[in-house]
Design a protein around this motif. Structure first.
Motif, short mmCIF file in Angstrom:
data_model
loop_
_atom_site.label_atom_id
_atom_site.label_comp_id
_atom_site.label_asym_id
_atom_site.label_seq_id
_atom_site.Cartn_x
_atom_site.Cartn_y
_atom_site.Cartn_z
N LEU A 177 1.01 -1.38 0.09
CA LEU A 177 -0.16 0.04 -0.03
C LEU A 177 0.56 1.14 -0.06
O LEU A 177 0.57 2.28 -0.71
CB LEU A 177 -0.94 -0.05 1.10
CG LEU A 177 -1.90 -1.03 1.13
CD1 LEU A 177 -2.88 -1.12 2.39
CD2 LEU A 177 -2.95 -0.67 0.15
N GLY B 96 -1.82 13.85 3.85
CA GLY B 96 -1.59 12.38 4.02
C GLY B 96 -1.62 11.58 2.50
O GLY B 96 -2.28 12.06 1.68
N ILE B 97 -0.82 10.54 2.48
CA ILE B 97 -0.75 9.85 1.24
C ILE B 97 -2.05 8.81 1.25
O ILE B 97 -2.83 8.70 2.25
CB ILE B 97 0.30 8.82 0.99
CG1 ILE B 97 0.50 8.09 2.26
CG2 ILE B 97 1.72 9.43 1.10
CD1 ILE B 97 1.48 6.79 2.15
N LEU B 98 -2.46 8.78 0.00
CA LEU B 98 -3.79 7.87 -0.17
C LEU B 98 -4.17 6.68 0.52
O LEU B 98 -5.34 6.38 0.74
CB LEU B 98 -4.13 7.54 -1.92
CG LEU B 98 -4.21 8.92 -2.50
CD1 LEU B 98 -4.54 8.27 -3.97
CD2 LEU B 98 -5.88 9.39 -2.06
N THR B 99 -3.04 6.00 0.81
CA THR B 99 -3.44 4.69 1.64
C THR B 99 -3.48 4.95 3.08
O THR B 99 -3.66 4.02 3.97
CB THR B 99 -2.61 3.47 1.24
OG1 THR B 99 -0.96 3.96 1.65
CG2 THR B 99 -2.33 2.96 -0.19
N ALA C 289 -5.32 6.13 6.17
CA ALA C 289 -6.74 6.34 6.30
C ALA C 289 -7.12 7.69 6.99
O ALA C 289 -8.06 8.32 6.75
CB ALA C 289 -7.30 5.10 7.31
N ASP C 290 -6.13 7.98 7.83
CA ASP C 290 -6.31 9.51 8.33
C ASP C 290 -4.96 10.03 8.95
O ASP C 290 -4.00 9.20 9.35
CB ASP C 290 -7.26 9.32 9.60
CG ASP C 290 -8.21 10.43 9.45
OD1 ASP C 290 -7.96 11.37 9.15
OD2 ASP C 290 -9.25 10.25 10.31
N MET D 42 2.17 1.70 -3.45
CA MET D 42 1.08 2.20 -4.48
C MET D 42 1.15 3.70 -4.32
O MET D 42 0.76 4.64 -4.90
CB MET D 42 -0.01 1.49 -4.22
CG MET D 42 -0.22 0.18 -4.69
SD MET D 42 -0.08 -0.06 -6.65
CE MET D 42 -1.84 0.58 -6.80
N SER D 43 0.85 4.04 -3.04
CA SER D 43 0.56 5.54 -2.36
C SER D 43 1.79 6.28 -2.98
O SER D 43 1.59 7.62 -3.38
CB SER D 43 0.41 5.67 -1.13
OG SER D 43 -0.76 5.30 -0.67
N GLY E 94 -3.74 3.92 9.63
CA GLY E 94 -3.84 3.25 8.25
C GLY E 94 -2.90 2.07 8.39
O GLY E 94 -2.05 1.81 8.95
N SER E 95 -3.09 1.33 7.01
CA SER E 95 -2.79 -0.08 6.87
C SER E 95 -1.44 0.26 6.31
O SER E 95 -0.71 -0.82 6.20
CB SER E 95 -3.45 -0.83 5.84
OG SER E 95 -4.80 -1.08 6.53
#
Lengths: 581, 581
Positions: free
Chosen positions: A215, A369-372, A374-375, A218-219, A401-402
């Motif tokens: 993740l 924050g990057i897209l993956t 969550a907050d 990807m972000s 986040g994950s």
């Protein structure tokens, strides 16, 4: 809805390993790695990783085993980012700037089963291994099976340096290129282990899951908008959060990895010019190396180079100079526990209208924050209330986040402390601006970031405390024109004892990695403390700002050299001589 | 490694809903949606979604409830992509080209609890609801509680059309903007339900998970390299795989959604020119609409518009003409079951050297798997062996990965058929070229793609069989200069019966959605069959290629109009009159 169940076709564990396999198929003949005179294609890199993974299994490496490696940014270290987890094992890339003692501590704490050593690091690694053996013998260290040692000789110009019988290329050669790798059972399984000096002197081993690594990768290729066919220069050490995940990211985009052994001005200019580098990551200190290059070290840069920088906000003057040379800089904020950058300062088109000064000010903010993730939030730690978006109310930066680490290896206490009320606490203090962009106002009290490396003030203090003449010590960051920050030690001597700054620095050099050695020791009669006897570090930081960095301290000359050069390494003849003992 | 456990800070279920919340914070004042004279910011869109989700909960919508909607690309449909799952429910966007019977079938099969209807679609929706009531009364349909009906009036120019008491804007108005949405327990939970005509006449409800939707969205904004601040024109219906995930993707990138009610040349030109559109998706049929625009419908296009196209390979001549106008086209391949595009034809810089013809040929290939797909392959279905990468050996295209659907709602048999030996079988036949790019050679025997819409030949055949004069019927795709493909029916009449093509077409128009009606009926004395009495459709397709499309068939005039116009809708006065009954 509930009756639709997961099956192997619609639920495949997330892992960055898929990026390599995909690259081997869809970018098979594209150049994957360049290193000196060596070039591989993505098909070759994939097959080399399959071979190495197979050989690791042959050497009894099994799931969750730690495979440590001490190496600069060479192709082998890149390949190990895939081959080690393909064998089901966990990659532990060790900071090459650490001293033998720190390396030994990491090997022991991680219970490394295999230890890969680049030929240049054979001396320090041998010393670390000797410390392990000695520690086991005299009972000062817990029993621990010694790791299997494998030397990585230079793949471009082999030197013949060995330590034991095994050599990297032999493992690759004897492996099976058709070996598909172990099947990943659970995306929560560990993929990497990265040690951070953190805030205490105990080593903290940050564990990443396959899911988190996937993740984050990807972000970040997204947040940086790294397109296909990127040519990525390895100016950031791969041991820093797995190269901020770009080890895996370059495979995802079918880019080309330009590996360099030393991050010198000459090497960087040459690589950028010759291979038309499009992307690189680095701490702002590397800007100085580039800007201060001597004329004979420079080459013409004809293409736009995107730089992702972090570790410290890039100073406005440096930004302007770098952009004048054709570099386009994006600022990111992260930490080992967040799998590298967790926020990026995403540029907004409307800012192009602003003055250069204002642009630099905006660019120096930590961003969004990057897209993956969550907050991201800034909270009052006691009330857990979010601060208003006013750019002035401060709070602690928290993440969820994950892409956040699984936790600290064998350290339930620190893990529990980091994860609190559903958030990961960064220890950094920040504000949120009205436009939603976050900015750090004060970093964690215990960490000093010097030239992109984290230094634990607590670790330094614990070493200083052991000096026979020192009664009390407190270490804080002091500003440094080149390194951003450097440690400054405030020392109270024991009654009737005298010691010079030079003596203390010599003592430090023996006890810690060189980059950690303070650049200033200030003798005081007492430390400022609060009612509960806690040292008021904020006050000390204010004092440190007014102090002058000591000239000609034993470490100072060393530190003023670009630390990326081989200043701390033995020369090749000496290594060869040692390895033949 | 195993002792590090998941906690709310490091394991957060993946869902595209996080994109909206993030957008509301980091792009709060940026324009999220433009529709006629209406503009929203991301903060407003977020709050409108919170309000709507809250109102849905107030209407007793709970987890896994299906919320259906029949609407063109209006802001409400965009908002529902977030608001419905925020309420824990599952969004079912219905193809607006379906007839009342098909709509009724979907409502019944999905057991829709709420049915949102755009004011223009009140007539066909009313008819569908009447069919549901009638079916329940006469026992021909299983008992099923009727859905709660909510009309969506035009947000820009309200018409006053109603069906029942509830209206969309009222729900938004009375909701709570602070409602955070239901907490997602499991990323495997359903987020959307999309019906595909598929290969049988039974409706197949494809269910997406939050995880799958998140991952597909991430991959597609990446594969298409859609950067931040994209201005996205809604030329692709949102009901097609949730707008190929760009409903969620535009929020992820903080872009601007340009919503248009009708995909006419005039609307598209105006939007592109006025709002500086940077991205749009569409079937190749839309190229014709753009290219055939009358001078008064055109506006100057000054910026580069990226088009992602799919459904059929874009013809070389169209590609060249479109690129001449300033459009940059990327070709993708996907299907509802794969959450939209699963492969994109990633461009390689070296292809820029090739002739336009060769470029078009390469661009028309289906390409390479997106990053979140674990694997794409072409296999011999019997042996499960992969075909060699030779560009000639054919096999079935198979996919694996977490962006594949959860399965077909209430259809274990079809789900089991689709997922087989660890793969999802697309039904499409393809080859893999030596460079790893995949190309379709023959599509699933049972699907005809006409103007971007899937038509099931099996469904058409089952309707034809019911005609009193027809003994046997087989429907295959025939090439069509405008629609790509169109259905061609081969019919064997019962002994001594006579029927004209025109009569059969009239019959078809009464029994099926208009876009499904064949453009050619060919009377034959027998159908070619194999030894096991199976119709040899490959032979029929060869014959169909030689046939001429029938002129002046009842449906032909209709179909030669751009189907995106309101050809099948009642005029507004009529709707108003009906809604007041």
């Amino acid at each position: 809805m509930d009756r639709l169940v997961k099956c192997p076709a619609n639920y495949v564990p997330l892992t960055p390993l898929t990026f390599l396999k995909r690259a081997s198929m869809v970018y098979s003949s594209r150049t994957s790695v360049i290193y000196g005179g060596v070039r591989f294609t993505w098909l070759q890199t994939y097959e080399r990783c399959c071979r190495l993974a197979y050989s690791l299994r042959s050497l009894n490496v099994v799931k969750n085993d730690v495979v440590s490696v001490l190496a600069p940014n060479i192709p082998a270290l890149y390949e190990m980012h895939f081959a080690v987890p393909m064998a089901g094992a966990v990659l532990n890339a060790i900071n090459t700037r650490l001293d033998a003692k720190n390396i030994a501590t990491i090997l022991r704490h991680s219970e490394a089963k295999v230890f890969f050593i680049d030929y240049q690091y054979v001396p320090v690694a041998s010393e670390a291994l000797r410390l392990l053996v000695d520690g086991s013998k005299d009972g000062s260290l817990a029993e621990y099976a010694m790791p299997l040692v494998i030397v990585i000789d230079d793949v471009d110009t082999p030197t013949g340096v060995r330590l034991g019988n095994l050599e990297y290329e032999q493992l690759v050669l004897h492996g099976n290129p058709q070996y598909p790798g172990e099947e990943l059972e659970d995306e929560w399984d560990a993929i990497a282990l990265n040690y951070t000096s953190g805030t205490t002197s105990a080593p903290k081993g940050v564990v990443y899951s396959h899911r988190g690594a996937f993740l984050s990768t990807m972000s970040l290729i997204q947040g940086w908008e790294m397109g296909t066919e990127a040519v990525y220069l390895w100016s950031l050490p791969m041991f820093h959060c797995n190269g901020w995940t770009f080890t895996w990211g370059v495979a995802a985009r079918g880019g080309t990895n330009v590996c360099i052994r030393n991050t010198t001005a000459k090497e960087m200019y040459k690589s950028i010019s010759q291979h038309k580098v499009t992307h690189m990551c680095c701490a702002p200190i590397v800007f100085n190396i580039i800007l201060e290059a001597k004329p004979h070290e420079q080459c013409e840069i004809t293409n736009k180079v995107n730089i992702l920088t972090g570790g410290a906000p890039p100073p406005a003057a440096l930004l302007e100079k770098m952009e004048g040379l054709g570099f386009h800089i994006m600022h990111a904020y992260g930490l080992t526990e967040a799998t590298g950058p967790a926020l990026v300062c995403e540029w907004q088109t409307k800012w192009n209208q602003l003055s250069k000064d204002n642009q630099a000010r905006l660019k120096a903010r930590q961003g969004v924050g990057i897209l993956t993730l969550a907050d991201v939030d800034v909270k009052n730690k006691k009330t857990m209330e979010s601060v208003p978006h006013d750019g002035t109310t401060m709070g602690e930066i928290v993440l969820r986040g994950s892409s956040i680490m699984k936790g600290y290896l064998k350290d339930e206490k620190e893990t529990a402390k980091a994860f609190h009320k559903g958030w990961f606490f960064t220890g950094d203090v920040g504000v949120i601006h009205p436009d939603g962009y976050l900015e750090i106002r004060d970093r964690s009290k215990d960490v000093i970031i010097s030239g992109g490396e984290n230094i634990s003030s607590v670790e330094l203090e614990s070493i200083l405390f052991k000096h026979p003449n020192i009664l009390e010590a407190a270490v804080v960051a002091m500003p440094h024109p080149r390194w951003g920050e450097t440690p400054c030690a405030f020392v109270v001597l024991k009654n009737a004892r005298t010691t010079t700054e030079s003596e203390i620095l010599t003592y430090c050099r023996q006890k810690m990695s060189k980059f950690m050695v303070p650049k200033k020791v200030e003798f005081v009669t007492e430390l400022p403390k609060n009612g509960t006897n806690k040292v008021l570090k904020a006050e000390l930081r204010e004092i440190a700002k007014t102090l002058k960095i000591s000239e000609n301290t034993p470490t100072n000359n060393k530190r003023s050299e670009p630390r990326y050069q081989q200043d701390e390494l033995y020369d090749q003849d000496k290594i060869l001589a040692m390895s033949r003992l």
